[in-house]
Design a protein around this motif. Structure first.
Motif, mmCIF file in Angstrom:
data_model
loop_
_atom_site.group_PDB
_atom_site.id
_atom_site.type_symbol
_atom_site.label_atom_id
_atom_site.label_comp_id
_atom_site.label_asym_id
_atom_site.label_seq_id
_atom_site.Cartn_x
_atom_site.Cartn_y
_atom_site.Cartn_z
ATOM 1 N N SER A 146 0.836 -1.202 0.000
ATOM 2 C CA SER A 146 0.000 0.000 0.000
ATOM 3 C C SER A 146 0.869 1.249 0.000
ATOM 4 O O SER A 146 0.567 2.236 -0.692
ATOM 5 C CB SER A 146 -0.929 -0.006 1.213
ATOM 6 N N ARG B 263 2.363 1.842 -3.444
ATOM 7 C CA ARG B 263 1.358 2.399 -4.364
ATOM 8 C C ARG B 263 1.057 3.851 -4.029
ATOM 9 O O ARG B 263 0.885 4.699 -4.908
ATOM 10 C CB ARG B 263 0.091 1.557 -4.276
ATOM 11 N N GLY C 70 2.636 5.946 -6.871
ATOM 12 C CA GLY C 70 1.539 5.605 -7.772
ATOM 13 C C GLY C 70 1.549 6.378 -9.068
ATOM 14 O O GLY C 70 0.961 5.935 -10.065
ATOM 15 N N VAL D 182 4.736 1.737 -11.549
ATOM 16 C CA VAL D 182 3.740 1.282 -10.578
ATOM 17 C C VAL D 182 2.351 1.240 -11.215
ATOM 18 O O VAL D 182 1.590 0.291 -11.006
ATOM 19 C CB VAL D 182 3.758 2.188 -9.330
ATOM 20 N N GLN D 183 2.005 2.255 -11.988
ATOM 21 C CA GLN D 183 0.699 2.274 -12.637
ATOM 22 C C GLN D 183 0.482 1.042 -13.503
ATOM 23 O O GLN D 183 -0.603 0.451 -13.502
ATOM 24 C CB GLN D 183 0.552 3.537 -13.490
ATOM 25 N N GLU E 150 -0.740 -2.103 -11.563
ATOM 26 C CA GLU E 150 -1.886 -1.949 -10.666
ATOM 27 C C GLU E 150 -2.638 -3.262 -10.486
ATOM 28 O O GLU E 150 -2.998 -3.645 -9.364
ATOM 29 C CB GLU E 150 -2.826 -0.866 -11.205
ATOM 30 N N LEU F 122 -0.525 -5.597 -8.349
ATOM 31 C CA LEU F 122 -0.489 -5.126 -6.965
ATOM 32 C C LEU F 122 -1.786 -5.452 -6.241
ATOM 33 O O LEU F 122 -1.775 -5.865 -5.077
ATOM 34 C CB LEU F 122 -0.227 -3.620 -6.926
ATOM 35 N N TRP G 95 -6.789 2.099 -1.596
ATOM 36 C CA TRP G 95 -6.825 1.408 -2.883
ATOM 37 C C TRP G 95 -8.087 1.777 -3.646
ATOM 38 O O TRP G 95 -9.120 2.022 -3.064
ATOM 39 C CB TRP G 95 -6.771 -0.108 -2.678
#
Length: 875
Positions: free
Chosen positions: A618, A621, A625, A630-631, A634, A637, A875
């Motif tokens: 978390s 992200r 993010g 990272v995107q 998604e 994750l 999230w």
């Protein structure tokens, strides 16, 4: 501060000549079966005071009686002022009354504790000055340490303190004084035949717990939360391996120690074995902080299931029945090791919340529970171990842990692709910034091979030139330090030692014998800033001296750009890269580093580890993010987060996360009460307009103005128009639903409907009841339909609140109205499934209570747990 005393237990001495006390109103003696009435108890105490080694020589006056079972005695001053009794009483008695009230509410009532027949009152003696208190301490024969603020004299059963003077004012002394008084309260509530509580972690812990939020008014005792100072004290010891090994008391020792001196003696023995100086503050303060925080964790922060287990254990302990294994049995199936892991994670996390600047590393928890020699440091046999300096990078040679289930596949897919040259460059820069120069060189050479012909190739070649120069400069510095034979200070966390560096090879520092016994340390654990500030002028101006700016810039040193040599082309290149290229790549590298830590170091041994991994995911992200790295991951994750939450699920964890109030019963059921004090209690309902849509359409039509809707305000859930909503938890029988509702007063005519459905599995299988307590059961699978449902609309009163209960057992469906039984039907074993609220009304349906109690269906519980935790983590 504690005052040292002789640890001797002797019978008290008595002396004649104590004058009688002034009379104060006391209830008439009523003696039954050998019990002492308050009057008899005070008479006995005043005889004891009259013959006491100290109190026989000072005049004491009994203050006006308290509403609580407390007797306050005041030392008469040499010069009396008109209001001296009232002033001393007001300064002290309200605090003792408040603590007694909280003790009764928090412990005595839930545990069913009764005052001992021979201690109907707690006595407190308030002396005038600190000098009087010192004279008292000199005169009595102690059974324990006499605090600088107060002392509970067990043999005489009174608590002694003073009013004025001394190094600290009363407001600063009060916390320790009230902890002593809490010990007196515990003593007065021990079970029959229990002469002394042989569990110091309980008495010390509860004293700190009950007074943890003490402020300027007695009312502050009504709230409890772990204090910033206590959390910081524990975190400091945990973070320093040398202090941790000595002063941190293993939980098994806390649990089994018969007295506080046994705990202190064990700490002192560990200190002597490591040739460490005895630190009295740490020896006393560390176990005291542990005990207090364990009470916060087990009674509050650990969730309702642990609270119930702790109360069960306390009841045994205070009645002298906490034999070996009692604690483990109370908390089964959780083991003490599992509890410790979660306790330390909680304590360190709470410390980080209260002190955002604190550098908290949850990986320390594993070092506490399974001590191992830190990578990069070695010690001589029998000597204390040393840890890397704060902020040092985790070992990179670790292999991926065995991650059960589908997690290995998901975690490996999180890794950057081999052809992601930018991410690999960011990782290399992070290695260099954290002193891992050899590993950075290996990875950089491999990256250059992969990136031949790519746009980034020239940048990577320039990076290698800088890295080679920095490595040569660092090696030259430590080589020169060996040659000089100079003795210097070295730091490990919060500890320091002085030693000569006798050898430097293979990126490892070798020390002469020193007081901490540190033999070697990998050079990567010495921050760049530490050795750069000691760099000689000769090296700084030499062939590779310019590389010092490279290290300072990567480490984020303030003003590093301004210090670049404007006449050096290599520094010009550095400036250009740090102004345009490096900031973004370093940030990308930090994200890659966090991904690497998840992939390589992920330990999923139990629910606590899964929770820590979820928090790390978390945070990744949340912090990164916006990066494409990272995107683009998604979905992965979320998949990993969901798997981790499945492993961290427990009914106790779910109960703690639910909106409203949720508690576990002793039978293992969940009691979930919604009082609609928060919009979150509405959000938990899932709108399902498709359910019973045909049935509702067959009822009296509502006008277009009756729009379907729901809202929460002032503790009331308001439902309008026609609709249906489902709670996300399904239940198994036996299950009961209690609700309090009314139809809102309105001048609009019409026939309203409000149904409560339990065990909904499909459109043909459910149990339902209305506001009047009528019930209907459908089970299409079994071809059953039974009802106690009027064929004509039931009479109702608009504006009248009605409390209705629908309960389903394996054999019967029952309803009650206002606590009075109303309907009963055979259940035909129906009732497992979802819980619904359905309404169809020309005027609003209002609820101010909705409570469900039953066995939770696990699949729905895990789904809801994941949904709530994901939402809470953003999230």
């Amino acid at each position: 501060m504690w005052l040292a005393t002789a640890l001797v237990v002797l019978a008290p001495s008595f002396a004649p000549g104590f004058s009688a006390f002034p009379a104060a109103p006391v209830a008439a003696p009523v003696n039954s079966q050998g019990e002492l009435t308050p009057a008899e108890f005070l008479e006995e105490h005043e005889k004891r005071l009259a013959s006491h080694a100290y109190f026989s020589k000072v005049p004491m006056v009994r203050a006006a009686p308290s509403q609580a079972p407390i007797a306050l005695y005041l030392h008469k001053p040499q010069v009396e002022t008109p209001n001296w009794q009232a002033e001393l009483t007001a300064a002290h008695l309200p605090w003792f009354e408040a603590l007694e009230r909280e003790f009764r509410t928090t412990l005595a009532t839930p545990l069913g504790l009764k005052r001992r027949a021979d201690i109907p009152l707690n006595v407190v003696c308030v002396l005038q000055t600190s000098g009087d208190y010192t004279n008292y301490g000199d005169a009595v024969q102690h059974t324990g340490l006499v605090l600088a603020s107060g002392y509970f004299e067990r043999r005489s059963r009174w608590t002694v303190t003073f009013h004025g003077g001394g190094r600290h004012p009363l407001v600063q002394r009060r916390p320790d004084l009230l902890r002593e008084f809490s010990d007196a309260l515990l003593h007065a509530h021990l079970g029959p035949g229990v002469g002394e509580l042989r569990a110091p972690w309980i008495s010390v812990g509860l004293g700190g717990y009950l007074t943890s939020s003490i402020g300027s008014l007695p009312s502050t005792l009504e709230t409890r939360a772990p204090s910033k100072a206590v959390l910081a004290a524990l975190a400091r010891v945990v973070a320093d391996p040398l202090e941790r090994d000595v002063w941190l008391t293993p939980f098994e020792e806390l649990l089994r120690a018969p007295d506080i001196f046994t705990i202190w003696s064990a700490s002192e023995a560990r200190a002597k074995a490591r040739q460490r100086k005895i630190d009295f503050d740490l020896a006393v303060g560390t176990p005291r902080a542990q005990c207090e925080l364990w009470m916060h964790f087990l009674l509050d922060a650990g969730g309702p299931q642990r609270r119930a287990a702790m109360l069960q254990y306390l009841a045994l302990a205070l009645n002298g029945r906490a034999v070996d294994g009692a604690f483990e049995k109370a908390f089964a199936p959780e083991t003490p090791e599992q509890l410790q892991r979660e306790f330390f994670r909680w304590a360190l996390s709470e410390h980080a919340k209260l002190d955002p600047k604190a550098a908290v590393d949850l990986a320390l928890v594993e070092q506490i529970l399974r001590p191992t020699q830190p990578a990069g440091a070695s010690t001589k046999p029998g000597a204390a171990s040393a840890s890397p300096a704060a902020g040092a990078t985790a070992p990179t040679a670790a292999q991926p842990s065995a991650l059960p289930g589908a997690l290995p596949s998901v975690y490996q897919r999180l890794a950057p692709a081999p052809d992601d040259h930018l991410a690999a460059h960011g990782r290399v820069l992070q290695r260099i910034a954290h002193g891992e120069l050899a590993l950075a060189r290996t990875e950089l050479d491999a990256l250059l091979e992969r990136a031949k012909g790519a746009d980034i190739e020239r940048r990577l070649e320039r990076e290698r030139e800088r890295l080679v120069a920095l490595t040569a400069l660092r090696d030259a510095h430590f080589g020169a330090l060996v040659a000089s034979g100079a003795k210097k200070s070295w730091g490990f966390g919060q500890r320091k030692f002085s030693a000569r560096l006798v050898k430097y090879e293979n990126e490892t520092l070798h020390f002469e014998e020193n007081k901490l016994g540190v033999a070697t340390l990998e050079v990567r654990h010495v921050p760049h800033s530490a050795w750069l500030k000691e760099l000689s002028k000769e090296l700084a101006s030499g062939e590779h001296g310019w590389a010092r700016h490279y290290a300072a810039l990567l480490e984020g040193s303030d003003g590093a750009l301004k210090r670049l040599d404007k006449n050096d082309a290599r520094c010009d290149d550095l400036r250009a890269d740090f102004e345009s290229w490096y900031p973004g790549v370093l940030r990308l590298g930090e994200a890659v580093k966090r991904l690497d830590e998840l992939i390589v170091n992920g330990l999923i041994a139990d629910a606590t580890d899964a929770t820590a991994q979820f928090e790390a995911l978390s945070a990744l992200r949340r912090d990164f993010g916006a990066l494409e790295l990272v995107q683009s991951r998604e979905t992965l994750l979320r998949e990993a987060a969901t798997l981790l939450l499945e492993r961290s699920y427990s009914l106790a964890n779910l109960a703690a996360a639910l909106p409203g109030k949720a508690a576990l019963t002793v039978e293992g059921s969940l009691r979930w009460t919604l009082g609609f004090d928060s919009p979150a209690e509405l959000d938990v309902f899932e709108p399902r307009p498709d359910l019973f849509a045909g049935y509702r359409a067959s009822l009296v039509a509502l006008g277009e103005e009756h729009v379907s809707g729901s809202s929460v305000r002032n503790g009331v859930l308001r439902l309008t128009g026609s609709g249906c909503a489902k709670l996300p938890l399904a239940f198994e029988v036996p299950v009961a639903v209690r609700r309090r509702m009314r139809f809102e007063p309105s001048g609009v005519p019409g026939s309203p409907l409000a149904m409560f459905v339990v065990g909904y599995r499909n459109a043909g299988t459910y149990v339902a009841a209305n506001v009047m307590g009528n019930v209907i059961l459908h089970d299409s699978d079994k071809g059953v339909m039974v009802a106690d449902w009027p064929t004509v609309g039931a009479l109702f009163d608009v504006g009248v609140w009605r409390e209705t209960e629908l309960s389903v057992s394996p054999t019967h469906v029952r309803t009650s109205l206002g606590g009075v039984a109303h309907s009963e039907l055979p259940s035909h074993a129906a009732g497992n499934g979802a819980v619904l609220v359905m309404w169809h009304s020309p005027f609003a349906v209002e609820l101010d209570l909705y409570e469900i109690e039953g066995k939770v269906e696990q699949a729905s519980a895990k789904q809801l747990w994941a949904k709530l935790r994901m939402a809470a983590a953003g999230w």
